[in-house]
Structure formats: structure tokens, C-alpha cells
Design an enzyme around this catalytic site. Structure first.
Site, PDB file in Angstrom:
ATOM      1  N   SER A   1       0.833  -1.209   0.000  1.00  0.00           N
ATOM      2  CA  SER A   1       0.000   0.000   0.000  1.00  0.00           C
ATOM      3  C   SER A   1       0.869   1.261   0.000  1.00  0.00           C
ATOM      4  O   SER A   1       1.785   1.377  -0.809  1.00  0.00           O
ATOM      5  CB  SER A   1      -0.957  -0.048   1.191  1.00  0.00           C
TER       6      SER A   1
ATOM      7  N   HIS B   1      -7.369  -5.954   0.069  1.00  0.00           N
ATOM      8  CA  HIS B   1      -6.175  -5.101   0.084  1.00  0.00           C
ATOM      9  C   HIS B   1      -5.066  -5.665   0.969  1.00  0.00           C
ATOM     10  O   HIS B   1      -3.967  -5.105   0.998  1.00  0.00           O
ATOM     11  CB  HIS B   1      -6.558  -3.690   0.552  1.00  0.00           C
TER      12      HIS B   1
ATOM     13  N   ASP C   1      -9.866  -5.915  -4.512  1.00  0.00           N
ATOM     14  CA  ASP C   1      -9.373  -4.863  -3.619  1.00  0.00           C
ATOM     15  C   ASP C   1     -10.331  -3.673  -3.645  1.00  0.00           C
ATOM     16  O   ASP C   1     -10.645  -3.141  -4.701  1.00  0.00           O
ATOM     17  CB  ASP C   1      -7.980  -4.440  -4.091  1.00  0.00           C
TER      18      ASP C   1
END
Length: 346
Positions: free
Chosen positions: A170, A325, A297
Site C-alpha cells: 500500500s 487489500h 481490492d
């Protein structure tokens, strides 16, 4: 004649049934390997043979071409310690540094760490500044250099002839990108896991604009902002509500992992994610990059991930179906197999 035929058929059937029963009895007495042993054998076999096939939940792309994977029977190539040792010697770089995303900490990699260690690799998970159990006050982390300091310190302390594989998740991808620009000579490969693989001059926050809106509107209107220095001063961070986090990050993850996250996540420092990254072809561009896409996601949609790959093409792209995610929670084995394969790419 008809009666004799019927009689012989019954006799044959009885013998066949007895033989089958005996076989089944013998089979039931065999000791089946545990799930952990099967996983261990499968992963090591894939790494040893540099397998190009994976579970149906994964596919990959190199140089613009798609290769879908199919499962195949696996033998056990590591029946003794010598073969395992030979496998480890084939890897030039066994150290893997795991960098978490926004709000997370080193704790989120616990499954990945266990699997990598079992495969004979050397993983290290770091807490970024103000994350996990790092004691830094999140409200005082205002720059990407400050946020990334634990990673930079780790690279600085490596022996001169040693390199590592960096894995960024991320917004942790921004920290990894920053490290690539600072110490490219210390990095063997970089793996972006549904991460902010930004282009030169881009802000990490801009990658999430489709989900969160523009940075300007977020700063003015968001109810998730944290004012660590008082309401009258500029916000210092942000943190989503629990239900919001569950929908964005964890909708495919096990309940136990979600519960762990709910009591472990910390506010996200705002300054680092609003800072533009300046990346040069000579430094950042010299590092080998790979991208892992998560196809279910909600925080960073598959379309956005595909856009990142198009705008800043890596050497290889891998995809995990059914992952939210957080593939280290929702698809840890699939993620692990990808990390192992990338580690052994020459």
C-alpha cells in the site's frame, strides 16, 4: 447355463469386493502428511525447479505477455538436508525486508514471516516511524524521510557487499520508492504489493484519489482527519472508522486477523502521503521492480493498480484472485509463492 453364469458373477464380485476392502484398509493406515508439511514441500519444490505454474488463483505477466497458471502434481525434492542446502545456495539474495502500509505495522506480516522462514529465506519486518510498536508520536511525523527512517537506517547498516529484496504494501510503496532513490546499490529487487508505485513527481495520496477524492477536498472536508496539535491548527494525520476500514481493507480476510488489525492499527501521518516523490532514472530506475495486483481490492481498485503498472511498467506483474487489500491475511499462501518465485528469478 444361465444359473452357472450368475453364480460365477457373484463369486467374482465377492472376490473383487474383498480385494478392494483390503486395499482401502491398507490405504487408511498410511500416515498422511500434515497441511503444513504439504505446504512446505510445495513451496520448496516450486522454488527449486523455478516453476512457472501456480495455483489457479494466480496469474502473471512479464514484458507485456500474460501467463496463466495451472496446478500440477508435486514431488518432494527435499527428502534430505543436502537437497535443501543446495536449494538455499542457489539464491544470491535471501534477505527480504517487509514494509507495511498506512496504519499497519510489522505485526501484519506474521503469516508471511513464518512461511518465508520455513522456506529458508531471511525475512525482516520493520515498523515505520509512528507505526506498530515504534514509539515515535505520529503527529510529529511530517515528512516521507521521517516516516521512512527505520527502513533507511536498516539499509545503511547492511554490510557493504550485501543486498536485500524490499517488499512494500500500500502506501509503504512510497517508502520503498524513497529508499530506492537513496540506496539503489543495497537493493536487489523491489516487490510492490497492491502498493503506491508512484511516478516521478507524484504524491502517494494521489493514487487513492478515486476512492478518497482529491487531496484538497480530503484536507478540507474529511471526517477522518486527526488534529494532533489542536483543532485550530493543520491536521497531522487521518484514521478511518472501524467499519470503514473493514470495508476498505479486510472484506476477504479471516475474522481473527481483522480483530488483530482493529486493536493494532494507528493513525496515518498526513505529511508523508501528501509529499511529492522525486525519482531519477539513474537511481530509482536502476532497481528491478515487480508488482503484485490484488483483484478483489476495495482500497486500491484493480483498475487503479493496472493504471499504475501501465504508467510505470515493472519487470513483471503477478495477480492474486480473491484477495482484498491485505493478501498477507486473505491469501497468504498465494502471496508467499509469488515472493518465493520473485526471490529466485535470476
Amino acid at each position: 447355463m444361465g444359473n452357472r453364469f450368475i453364480c460365477m458373477t457373484k463369486k467374482d464380485a465377492k472376490e473383487i469386493a474383498g480385494t478392494r476392502s483390503k486395499r482401502l484398509g491398507n490405504r487408511s493406515q498410511r500416515k498422511l502428511p500434515s497441511e503444513e508439511e504439504l505446504l512446505h514441500r510445495q513451496v520448496l519444490s516450486l522454488a527449486l525447479h523455478q516453476s512457472q505454474r501456480f495455483e489457479g488463483s494466480m496469474s502473471r505477466r512479464f514484458n507485456g505477455g500474460n501467463t496463466s497458471s495451472r496446478r500440477r502434481p508435486l514431488s518432494d525434492p527435499f527428502s534430505n538436508g543436502k537437497q535443501l542446502s543446495e536449494f538455499l545456495e542457489t539464491l544470491k539474495c535471501k534477505k527480504i525486508v517487509l514494509i507495511h502500509g498506512e496504519g499497519f505495522g510489522a505485526w501484519c506480516w506474521y503469516k508471511t514471516i513464518a512461511l518465508l522462514e520455513e522456506a529458508g529465506l531471511l525475512p525482516t519486518a520493520l515498523d515505520l516511524a509512528g507505526s506498530g510498536i515504534d514509539i515515535t508520536d505520529t503527529n510529529h511525523v511530517t515528512k516521507l524521510s521521517e516516516y521512512s527512517k527505520p527502513l533507511i537506517d536498516h539499509l545503511q547498516n547492511l554490510p557493504e557487499d550485501e543486498k536485500v529484496i524490499l517488499v512494500g504494501h500500500s502506501i509503504g510503496g512510497a517508502c520503498v520508492s524513497y529508499a530506492m532513490e537513496q540506496y539503489p546499490e543495497k537493493i536487489a529487487k523491489v516487490i510492490f504489493v497492491c502498493a503506491t508505485m508512484v511516478s516521478n513527481g507524484q504524491r502517494p495520496f494521489d493514487v487513492f484519489a478515486d476512492e478518497l477524492g482529491s487531496a484538497e477536498n480530503f484536507m478540507q472536508q474529511s471526517k477522518f482527519l486527526v488534529h494532533g496539535n489542536g483543532k485550530e491548527k493543520a491536521p497531522t494525520g487521518f484514521m478511518f472508522e472501524k467499519q470503514q476500514m473493514k470495508g476498505l481493507y479486510f472484506h476477504q480476510s479471516p475474522a481473527k486477523d481483522v480483530a488483530l488489525a482493529m486493536v493494532s492499527m494507528r493513525p496515518i501521518p498526513l505529511g508523508p502521503v501528501m509529499e511529492e516523490l522525486w525519482l531519477s532514472p539513474e537511481k530509482y530506475g536502476s532497481c528491478r521492480r515487480f508488482y503484485v495486483q490484488t483483484l478483489d481490492d476495495h482500497a486500491l481498485s484493480p483498475d487503479v493498480q493496472e493504471k499504475l503498472v501501465r504508467e510505470n511498467p515493472p519487470e513483471g506483474v503477478f495477480k492474486i484472485k480473491g484477495s482484498d487489500h491485505c493478501p498477507f491475511f486473505s491469501k497468504p499462501q498465494s502471496l508467499h509463492k509469488i515472493l518465493v518465485e520473485i526471490a529466485q528469478i535470476s
